[in-house]
Design an enzyme around this catalytic site. Sequence first.
Site, PDB file in Angstrom:
ATOM      1  N   LYS A  13      42.249  31.650  33.695  1.00 31.30           N
ATOM      2  CA  LYS A  13      43.349  32.683  33.129  1.00 31.30           C
ATOM      3  C   LYS A  13      43.119  34.519  33.839  1.00 31.30           C
ATOM      4  O   LYS A  13      43.505  35.040  34.222  1.00 31.30           O
ATOM      5  CB  LYS A  13      43.820  32.001  32.094  1.00 31.30           C
ATOM      6  CG  LYS A  13      44.247  31.107  31.358  1.00 31.30           C
ATOM      7  CD  LYS A  13      44.867  30.611  30.479  1.00 31.30           C
ATOM      8  CE  LYS A  13      44.012  30.684  29.267  1.00 31.30           C
ATOM      9  NZ  LYS A  13      43.110  29.617  28.807  1.00 31.30           N
ATOM     10  N   ARG A  88      51.266  30.013  23.184  1.00 34.98           N
ATOM     11  CA  ARG A  88      50.169  28.936  23.131  1.00 34.98           C
ATOM     12  C   ARG A  88      50.301  27.966  21.851  1.00 34.98           C
ATOM     13  O   ARG A  88      50.190  26.829  21.432  1.00 34.98           O
ATOM     14  CB  ARG A  88      49.129  29.517  21.966  1.00 34.98           C
ATOM     15  CG  ARG A  88      48.097  29.411  23.080  1.00 34.98           C
ATOM     16  CD  ARG A  88      46.794  30.398  22.306  1.00 34.98           C
ATOM     17  NE  ARG A  88      45.736  29.905  22.592  1.00 34.98           N
ATOM     18  CZ  ARG A  88      44.684  31.035  23.384  1.00 34.98           C
ATOM     19  NH1 ARG A  88      46.093  31.799  23.979  1.00 34.98           N
ATOM     20  NH2 ARG A  88      43.641  30.715  23.347  1.00 34.98           N
ATOM     21  N   ARG A 127      29.489  32.449  30.011  1.00 32.69           N
ATOM     22  CA  ARG A 127      30.328  33.506  30.353  1.00 32.69           C
ATOM     23  C   ARG A 127      29.731  34.476  29.794  1.00 32.69           C
ATOM     24  O   ARG A 127      29.223  34.781  28.498  1.00 32.69           O
ATOM     25  CB  ARG A 127      31.697  33.702  30.040  1.00 32.69           C
ATOM     26  CG  ARG A 127      32.575  33.988  29.552  1.00 32.69           C
ATOM     27  CD  ARG A 127      33.642  34.520  29.402  1.00 32.69           C
ATOM     28  NE  ARG A 127      34.234  33.690  28.336  1.00 32.69           N
ATOM     29  CZ  ARG A 127      35.109  33.509  27.998  1.00 32.69           C
ATOM     30  NH1 ARG A 127      36.293  34.022  28.891  1.00 32.69           N
ATOM     31  NH2 ARG A 127      35.799  33.120  27.045  1.00 32.69           N
ATOM     32  N   ARG A 159      31.257  36.172  24.058  1.00 22.65           N
ATOM     33  CA  ARG A 159      32.030  36.347  23.036  1.00 22.65           C
ATOM     34  C   ARG A 159      31.594  35.814  21.780  1.00 22.65           C
ATOM     35  O   ARG A 159      31.319  34.677  22.488  1.00 22.65           O
ATOM     36  CB  ARG A 159      33.246  35.558  23.538  1.00 22.65           C
ATOM     37  CG  ARG A 159      34.199  36.726  24.039  1.00 22.65           C
ATOM     38  CD  ARG A 159      35.164  36.887  24.649  1.00 22.65           C
ATOM     39  NE  ARG A 159      36.476  35.201  23.801  1.00 22.65           N
ATOM     40  CZ  ARG A 159      36.719  34.056  24.634  1.00 22.65           C
ATOM     41  NH1 ARG A 159      37.860  35.373  25.625  1.00 22.65           N
ATOM     42  NH2 ARG A 159      37.859  33.944  24.373  1.00 22.65           N
ATOM     43  N   ARG A 170      38.407  25.013  19.750  1.00 25.70           N
ATOM     44  CA  ARG A 170      39.543  25.436  20.774  1.00 25.70           C
ATOM     45  C   ARG A 170      39.905  24.140  21.988  1.00 25.70           C
ATOM     46  O   ARG A 170      41.109  24.630  21.692  1.00 25.70           O
ATOM     47  CB  ARG A 170      39.125  26.775  21.339  1.00 25.70           C
ATOM     48  CG  ARG A 170      38.351  28.011  20.333  1.00 25.70           C
ATOM     49  CD  ARG A 170      36.923  29.104  21.237  1.00 25.70           C
ATOM     50  NE  ARG A 170      38.349  29.348  22.433  1.00 25.70           N
ATOM     51  CZ  ARG A 170      36.705  30.168  23.420  1.00 25.70           C
ATOM     52  NH1 ARG A 170      35.127  29.975  22.908  1.00 25.70           N
ATOM     53  NH2 ARG A 170      37.320  30.580  24.743  1.00 25.70           N
TER      54      ARG A 170
HETATM   55  P1  AP5 Z   1      37.871  33.129  31.969  1.00 25.38           P
HETATM   56  O1  AP5 Z   1      38.586  33.164  33.119  1.00 25.38           O
HETATM   57  O2  AP5 Z   1      37.332  34.210  31.187  1.00 25.38           O
HETATM   58  O3  AP5 Z   1      38.751  31.755  31.487  1.00 25.38           O
HETATM   59  P2  AP5 Z   1      40.141  31.906  30.096  1.00 25.38           P
HETATM   60  O4  AP5 Z   1      41.070  30.664  30.637  1.00 25.38           O
HETATM   61  O5  AP5 Z   1      40.528  33.048  30.455  1.00 25.38           O
HETATM   62  O6  AP5 Z   1      39.517  31.803  29.232  1.00 25.38           O
HETATM   63  P3  AP5 Z   1      39.623  32.379  27.585  1.00 25.38           P
HETATM   64  O7  AP5 Z   1      38.024  31.561  26.997  1.00 25.38           O
HETATM   65  O8  AP5 Z   1      39.595  33.853  27.781  1.00 25.38           O
HETATM   66  O9  AP5 Z   1      40.626  31.501  26.857  1.00 25.38           O
HETATM   67  P4  AP5 Z   1      41.186  32.000  25.670  1.00 25.38           P
HETATM   68  O10 AP5 Z   1      42.151  30.759  25.723  1.00 25.38           O
HETATM   69  O11 AP5 Z   1      40.110  30.843  25.188  1.00 25.38           O
HETATM   70  O12 AP5 Z   1      40.784  32.641  25.121  1.00 25.38           O
HETATM   71  P5  AP5 Z   1      41.803  33.842  25.089  1.00 25.38           P
HETATM   72  O13 AP5 Z   1      41.026  34.747  24.378  1.00 25.38           O
HETATM   73  O14 AP5 Z   1      42.806  33.736  25.073  1.00 25.38           O
HETATM   74  O15 AP5 Z   1      36.794  31.742  32.898  1.00 25.38           O
HETATM   75  C1  AP5 Z   1      35.454  31.115  32.154  1.00 25.38           C
HETATM   76  C2  AP5 Z   1      34.596  31.531  32.641  1.00 25.38           C
HETATM   77  O16 AP5 Z   1      34.301  30.542  33.884  1.00 25.38           O
HETATM   78  C3  AP5 Z   1      34.086  32.806  33.292  1.00 25.38           C
HETATM   79  O17 AP5 Z   1      32.807  33.045  33.164  1.00 25.38           O
HETATM   80  C4  AP5 Z   1      34.415  33.029  34.193  1.00 25.38           C
HETATM   81  O18 AP5 Z   1      33.453  33.808  35.509  1.00 25.38           O
HETATM   82  C5  AP5 Z   1      34.095  31.466  35.204  1.00 25.38           C
HETATM   83  N1  AP5 Z   1      34.960  30.935  35.936  1.00 25.38           N
HETATM   84  C6  AP5 Z   1      36.697  31.211  36.359  1.00 25.38           C
HETATM   85  N2  AP5 Z   1      36.928  30.125  37.356  1.00 25.38           N
HETATM   86  C7  AP5 Z   1      36.212  30.035  37.674  1.00 25.38           C
HETATM   87  C8  AP5 Z   1      35.782  28.824  38.641  1.00 25.38           C
HETATM   88  N3  AP5 Z   1      36.728  28.604  39.626  1.00 25.38           N
HETATM   89  N4  AP5 Z   1      35.131  27.994  39.328  1.00 25.38           N
HETATM   90  C9  AP5 Z   1      33.613  28.536  38.476  1.00 25.38           C
HETATM   91  N5  AP5 Z   1      33.413  28.874  37.220  1.00 25.38           N
HETATM   92  C10 AP5 Z   1      35.171  30.180  36.877  1.00 25.38           C
HETATM   93  O19 AP5 Z   1      42.291  33.588  22.910  1.00 25.38           O
HETATM   94  C11 AP5 Z   1      41.155  33.858  21.733  1.00 25.38           C
HETATM   95  C12 AP5 Z   1      41.150  33.577  21.353  1.00 25.38           C
HETATM   96  O20 AP5 Z   1      42.343  34.572  20.311  1.00 25.38           O
HETATM   97  C13 AP5 Z   1      41.554  32.079  20.504  1.00 25.38           C
HETATM   98  O21 AP5 Z   1      40.780  31.220  19.799  1.00 25.38           O
HETATM   99  C14 AP5 Z   1      42.991  32.349  19.035  1.00 25.38           C
HETATM  100  O22 AP5 Z   1      42.043  32.628  17.953  1.00 25.38           O
HETATM  101  C15 AP5 Z   1      43.656  33.463  19.795  1.00 25.38           C
HETATM  102  N6  AP5 Z   1      44.505  33.941  19.989  1.00 25.38           N
HETATM  103  C16 AP5 Z   1      44.469  34.446  21.793  1.00 25.38           C
HETATM  104  N7  AP5 Z   1      46.266  34.380  21.875  1.00 25.38           N
HETATM  105  C17 AP5 Z   1      46.642  33.337  20.788  1.00 25.38           C
HETATM  106  C18 AP5 Z   1      47.775  32.925  20.873  1.00 25.38           C
HETATM  107  N8  AP5 Z   1      49.011  32.819  21.535  1.00 25.38           N
HETATM  108  N9  AP5 Z   1      48.373  32.379  19.909  1.00 25.38           N
HETATM  109  C19 AP5 Z   1      47.655  32.350  18.252  1.00 25.38           C
HETATM  110  N10 AP5 Z   1      46.797  32.373  18.417  1.00 25.38           N
HETATM  111  C20 AP5 Z   1      45.680  33.442  18.994  1.00 25.38           C
END
Ligand code: AP5
Length: 215
Positions: A13, A88, A127, A159, A170
Amino acid sequence: MNVVLFGPPGAGKGTQAKELAKHYQIPHISTGDILRANVRDGTELGREAKGYMDRGELVPDEVLIGIIKNRLTEDDCKAGYLLDGYPRTIPQADALSGILDEINMPLEAVLNIDVADEELVTRLCGRFMCNCGESYHIQFNPPEKEGVCDSCGAELYQRDDDKEDVIRQRLESYKEKTQPLIDYYDEKNILVNIDGAGEITRVFSDICEVLDQYK
Ligand code: AP5
Ligand code: ZN
């Protein structure tokens, strides 16, 4: 263009949203990035959120609803928005729909980026992040120089929640609380499935093919 990028942790994402925001000139709103900035700055919100994030649990809905309401009513969102990591839970989605009605910016599409579980774990374990917002993968998207950001030269880091046990939690939180939103948005006829398993550039062009119709 008013869009949600949806998908499990590691689906890509953030990677896609950064490029899409540049391409379509709309703000990328990542609740994860907003929470991490608050943790880094030591704000009250950051102190409240940190424990949940470190355990791989969701931060309480009322906190997130407040964050997203403030952000969506900022001026730059008049051009549209690209939400990443929100909503979410069903209560977050219901609150979003109320906020969007108020600002008259209804959601046009929810793109569900689909990737198999084991691939997600591999992606998150490898990552590396930079404080400038860039992210890399040791194998799939490596920086030119190991451990150093291509765009700003700063040192890369992992991270706190990219440890295997937290990653698995997660994924559990996603399955239990977030995945039901797929049916929620499918019933509203705005869900579009994207195969997230290929090359980053291929996934990007598949998404653009869908989003071009909302330009
Ligand atoms: P990346 O693009 O970084 O993945 P992502 O989908 O953004 O994953 P996140 O881990 O950031 O999502 P998340 O939902 O767990 O975390 P968030 O920050 O929202 O890609 C991942 C890796 O793969 C990278 O190394 C990239 O280079 C590689 N990659 C990408 N595309 C690829 C491809 N096509 N092929 C190969 N490699 C690829 O949330 C973190 C925490 O915050 C949550 O756990 C929660 O505690 C809190 N939080 C955030 N939002 C909320 C909410 N709305 N409600 C409640 N808690 C929340
Ligand atoms: Zn950087």
